[in-house]
Design a protein around this motif. Structure first.
Motif, PDB file in Angstrom:
ATOM      1  N   VAL A  17       3.965 -52.262  21.772  1.00  0.00           N
ATOM      2  CA  VAL A  17       3.114 -51.161  21.301  1.00  0.00           C
ATOM      3  C   VAL A  17       3.012 -50.126  22.425  1.00  0.00           C
ATOM      4  O   VAL A  17       2.798 -50.490  23.582  1.00  0.00           O
ATOM      5  N   VAL A  18       3.168 -48.839  22.081  1.00  0.00           N
ATOM      6  CA  VAL A  18       3.022 -47.771  23.084  1.00  0.00           C
ATOM      7  C   VAL A  18       2.180 -46.644  22.477  1.00  0.00           C
ATOM      8  O   VAL A  18       2.058 -46.547  21.257  1.00  0.00           O
ATOM      9  N   ALA A  19       1.608 -45.807  23.346  1.00  0.00           N
ATOM     10  CA  ALA A  19       0.852 -44.647  22.853  1.00  0.00           C
ATOM     11  C   ALA A  19       1.691 -43.386  23.024  1.00  0.00           C
ATOM     12  O   ALA A  19       2.326 -43.195  24.067  1.00  0.00           O
ATOM     13  N   LEU A  20       1.680 -42.548  21.984  1.00  0.00           N
ATOM     14  CA  LEU A  20       2.522 -41.348  21.972  1.00  0.00           C
ATOM     15  C   LEU A  20       1.698 -40.121  21.601  1.00  0.00           C
ATOM     16  O   LEU A  20       0.794 -40.213  20.759  1.00  0.00           O
ATOM     17  N   PRO A  21       2.068 -38.955  22.196  1.00  0.00           N
ATOM     18  CA  PRO A  21       1.358 -37.737  21.804  1.00  0.00           C
ATOM     19  C   PRO A  21       1.878 -37.205  20.466  1.00  0.00           C
ATOM     20  O   PRO A  21       3.068 -37.306  20.182  1.00  0.00           O
ATOM     21  N   THR A  22       0.977 -36.688  19.648  1.00  0.00           N
ATOM     22  CA  THR A  22       1.397 -35.878  18.497  1.00  0.00           C
ATOM     23  C   THR A  22       0.652 -34.554  18.623  1.00  0.00           C
ATOM     24  O   THR A  22      -0.184 -34.395  19.519  1.00  0.00           O
ATOM     25  N   GLU A  23       0.924 -33.613  17.731  1.00  0.00           N
ATOM     26  CA  GLU A  23       0.239 -32.327  17.813  1.00  0.00           C
ATOM     27  C   GLU A  23      -1.231 -32.441  17.409  1.00  0.00           C
ATOM     28  O   GLU A  23      -2.037 -31.581  17.758  1.00  0.00           O
ATOM     29  N   THR A  24      -1.592 -33.522  16.691  1.00  0.00           N
ATOM     30  CA  THR A  24      -2.981 -33.674  16.236  1.00  0.00           C
ATOM     31  C   THR A  24      -3.784 -34.488  17.253  1.00  0.00           C
ATOM     32  O   THR A  24      -4.646 -33.948  17.943  1.00  0.00           O
ATOM     33  N   VAL A  25      -3.501 -35.789  17.325  1.00  0.00           N
ATOM     34  CA  VAL A  25      -4.154 -36.687  18.282  1.00  0.00           C
ATOM     35  C   VAL A  25      -3.093 -37.683  18.759  1.00  0.00           C
ATOM     36  O   VAL A  25      -2.015 -37.766  18.161  1.00  0.00           O
ATOM     37  N   TYR A  26      -3.379 -38.436  19.820  1.00  0.00           N
ATOM     38  CA  TYR A  26      -2.421 -39.458  20.272  1.00  0.00           C
ATOM     39  C   TYR A  26      -2.399 -40.613  19.266  1.00  0.00           C
ATOM     40  O   TYR A  26      -3.424 -40.952  18.662  1.00  0.00           O
ATOM     41  N   GLY A  27      -1.216 -41.208  19.099  1.00  0.00           N
ATOM     42  CA  GLY A  27      -1.074 -42.333  18.182  1.00  0.00           C
ATOM     43  C   GLY A  27      -0.726 -43.613  18.930  1.00  0.00           C
ATOM     44  O   GLY A  27      -0.070 -43.574  19.977  1.00  0.00           O
ATOM     45  N   PRO A  86       0.820 -31.081  10.527  1.00  0.00           N
ATOM     46  CA  PRO A  86      -0.337 -31.975  10.345  1.00  0.00           C
ATOM     47  C   PRO A  86      -0.713 -32.244   8.889  1.00  0.00           C
ATOM     48  O   PRO A  86      -1.853 -32.051   8.474  1.00  0.00           O
ATOM     49  N   LEU A  87       0.271 -32.673   8.108  1.00  0.00           N
ATOM     50  CA  LEU A  87       0.021 -33.065   6.713  1.00  0.00           C
ATOM     51  C   LEU A  87       0.521 -34.488   6.513  1.00  0.00           C
ATOM     52  O   LEU A  87       1.663 -34.806   6.870  1.00  0.00           O
ATOM     53  N   THR A  88      -0.340 -35.339   5.934  1.00  0.00           N
ATOM     54  CA  THR A  88       0.058 -36.699   5.556  1.00  0.00           C
ATOM     55  C   THR A  88       0.012 -36.794   4.043  1.00  0.00           C
ATOM     56  O   THR A  88      -0.918 -36.288   3.411  1.00  0.00           O
ATOM     57  N   LEU A  89       1.034 -37.434   3.462  1.00  0.00           N
ATOM     58  CA  LEU A  89       1.106 -37.570   2.011  1.00  0.00           C
ATOM     59  C   LEU A  89       1.066 -39.047   1.634  1.00  0.00           C
ATOM     60  O   LEU A  89       1.839 -39.853   2.180  1.00  0.00           O
ATOM     61  N   VAL A  90       0.157 -39.398   0.727  1.00  0.00           N
ATOM     62  CA  VAL A  90       0.088 -40.776   0.225  1.00  0.00           C
ATOM     63  C   VAL A  90       0.951 -40.847  -1.033  1.00  0.00           C
ATOM     64  O   VAL A  90       0.708 -40.120  -2.000  1.00  0.00           O
ATOM     65  N   CYS A 164      -3.433 -32.370  23.159  1.00  0.00           N
ATOM     66  CA  CYS A 164      -2.879 -32.100  21.825  1.00  0.00           C
ATOM     67  C   CYS A 164      -3.184 -30.658  21.417  1.00  0.00           C
ATOM     68  O   CYS A 164      -4.319 -30.193  21.566  1.00  0.00           O
ATOM     69  N   SER A 165      -2.195 -29.967  20.883  1.00  0.00           N
ATOM     70  CA  SER A 165      -2.372 -28.546  20.573  1.00  0.00           C
ATOM     71  C   SER A 165      -3.335 -28.331  19.410  1.00  0.00           C
ATOM     72  O   SER A 165      -3.987 -27.298  19.333  1.00  0.00           O
ATOM     73  N   GLN A 166      -3.448 -29.301  18.497  1.00  0.00           N
ATOM     74  CA  GLN A 166      -4.303 -29.113  17.315  1.00  0.00           C
ATOM     75  C   GLN A 166      -5.667 -29.778  17.510  1.00  0.00           C
ATOM     76  O   GLN A 166      -6.683 -29.158  17.287  1.00  0.00           O
ATOM     77  N   GLY A 167      -5.695 -31.056  17.846  1.00  0.00           N
ATOM     78  CA  GLY A 167      -6.946 -31.677  18.262  1.00  0.00           C
ATOM     79  C   GLY A 167      -7.674 -32.519  17.240  1.00  0.00           C
ATOM     80  O   GLY A 167      -8.548 -33.302  17.593  1.00  0.00           O
ATOM     81  N   VAL A 168      -7.365 -32.371  15.956  1.00  0.00           N
ATOM     82  CA  VAL A 168      -7.981 -33.213  14.925  1.00  0.00           C
ATOM     83  C   VAL A 168      -6.849 -33.720  14.026  1.00  0.00           C
ATOM     84  O   VAL A 168      -5.791 -33.100  13.917  1.00  0.00           O
ATOM     85  N   GLU A 169      -7.073 -34.868  13.371  1.00  0.00           N
ATOM     86  CA  GLU A 169      -6.025 -35.536  12.607  1.00  0.00           C
ATOM     87  C   GLU A 169      -5.463 -34.670  11.471  1.00  0.00           C
ATOM     88  O   GLU A 169      -6.095 -33.711  11.028  1.00  0.00           O
ATOM     89  N   SER A 170      -4.313 -35.123  10.980  1.00  0.00           N
ATOM     90  CA  SER A 170      -3.672 -34.473   9.840  1.00  0.00           C
ATOM     91  C   SER A 170      -4.569 -34.529   8.605  1.00  0.00           C
ATOM     92  O   SER A 170      -5.392 -35.433   8.444  1.00  0.00           O
ATOM     93  N   THR A 171      -4.381 -33.547   7.737  1.00  0.00           N
ATOM     94  CA  THR A 171      -5.013 -33.575   6.412  1.00  0.00           C
ATOM     95  C   THR A 171      -4.211 -34.544   5.544  1.00  0.00           C
ATOM     96  O   THR A 171      -2.978 -34.536   5.589  1.00  0.00           O
TER      97      THR A 171
END
Ligand code: TXA
Ligand code: MG
Length: 309
Positions: A17-27, A86-90, A164-171
């Motif tokens: 397991v590793v931590a990675l940066p995304t534009e929203t928050v680290y994952g 920053p868009l997640t689709l279910v 992170c450039s955006q700072g809050v999670e994807s919609t």
């Protein structure tokens, strides 16, 4: 410990397991093909097993591998317009393609293509990854490598991609009863989808939530937060507020930025909430005077949830 994207890809392929940066928050990432690593993500976070994870892909083309037939209308248009981003689709999936633990036994799975060069490099080397936000469950999400290290210490190596450039999670959008709904407010406000969908998606009502995990406490610092619109509580010496407003009785003001700049508020939000814990603050008054519209909707929703005791 800091690692490079190449080292992260090697570790992921080896089931770590590793931590990675995304534009929203680290994952907190694990390979989609490594069920033991996925289990470790739940353990490290203290995440309830019934709260499914988002699968991160390097491009929309990869979706085909996982989807069940009868894909929802506007799917192509949404992915073309918003991915990477920053868009997640279910989406409904062929269940054998995604480990049960990753999707908490749901017949659907959440997907996104993130927009940060380092996670994109890792995705191209290591393939699809699950990656919940890299925070202890219930705590504010991490927007820097330092935030991740504060929650996990030496347990998890981190690729440092800066703030992170955006700072809050994807919609999160989910398709249900012939239309798209917002399953989680995030970086993209509801009106961003008007042109692509021809309508503004509504939020799923709480009793219609697709995801059992959404009921859990979220984003909360140790401090008690008092959300206020006028005046502020005598006992609160600490204020979460705006740089262009005055709080004469405050001993410390943690700034969300300018009151006319919702994107700055989103970018600063989790850092400010985390500062409460770092400074061992027990109570803070929040300047909640912000319009219930656009990006401010997400700032308000996160603060409301952070204030839930
Ligand atoms: O910006 C983001 O989305 C970040 C970065 C790291 O990509 N990830 C993130 O993951 O916020 P996490 O695990 O903290 O939040 C995922 C949310 C949860 O609320 C979960 O319940 C929901 O997505 N979710 C995942 N799969 C779902 C599904 N099949 N149906 C409904 N909700 C789902
Ligand atoms: Mg999270």
């Amino acid at each position: 410990m800091f690692i490079t994207p190449q080292e992260a890809a090697e570790q992921l392929k080896a089931g770590k397991v590793v931590a990675l940066p995304t534009e929203t928050v680290y994952g907190l990432a694990a390979s989609l093909t490594k069920p033991l690593a996925i289990a470790e993500v739940f353990r490290l976070k203290g995440r309830p097993q019934d709260n499914p994870l988002i699968v991160h892909l390097s491009s929309a083309k990869e979706l085909d591998k996982y989807l069940a037939g009868g894909t929802p209308p506007s799917l192509l248009e949404l992915t073309k317009r918003f991915w990477p981003g920053p868009l997640t689709l279910v989406l409904p999936i062929r269940e054998e393609t995604i480990p049960e633990s990753a999707r908490a036994n749901q017949p659907t799975c959440a997907f996104r293509v993130p927009d940060h060069p380092q996670i994109r490099e890792v995705l191209s080397l290591a393939g699809a990854l699950v990656a919940p936000s890299a925070n202890l469950s219930g705590k504010p999400s991490p927007t820097s490598a330092q935030h991740v290290m504060r929650d996990f210490g030496q347990q998890v190596p981190v690729v440092d991609g800066g703030c992170c450039s955006q700072g809050v999670e994807s919609t999160i959008l989910a398709y249900k009863d012939d239309q798209w709904f917002i399953a989680r407010l995030g970086m993209l406000p509801p009106e961003s989808f008007l042109t692509t969908l021809g309508y503004q998606p509504r939020s799923l009502s709480p009793d219609a939530l697709l995801c059992p995990g959404s009921r859990y406490k979220h984003y909360a610092p140790g401090a008690k937060l008092i959300l206020g619109r006028t005046g502020y509580a005598q006992e609160a010496e600490v204020v979460i507020g705006f740089a262009d407003r005055c709080y004469p009785r405050a001993k410390l003001v943690l700034s969300l930025g300018n009151s006319s700049a919702p994107l700055s508020a989103l970018q600063n939000l989790y850092h400010v909430l985390r500062q409460l814990d770092e400074k061992k603050i027990s109570i803070a008054w929040v300047d909640f005077e912000m319009p219930p519209a656009g990006h401010w909707l997400t700032v308000r929703e996160r603060l409301l949830r952070a204030a839930q005791q």
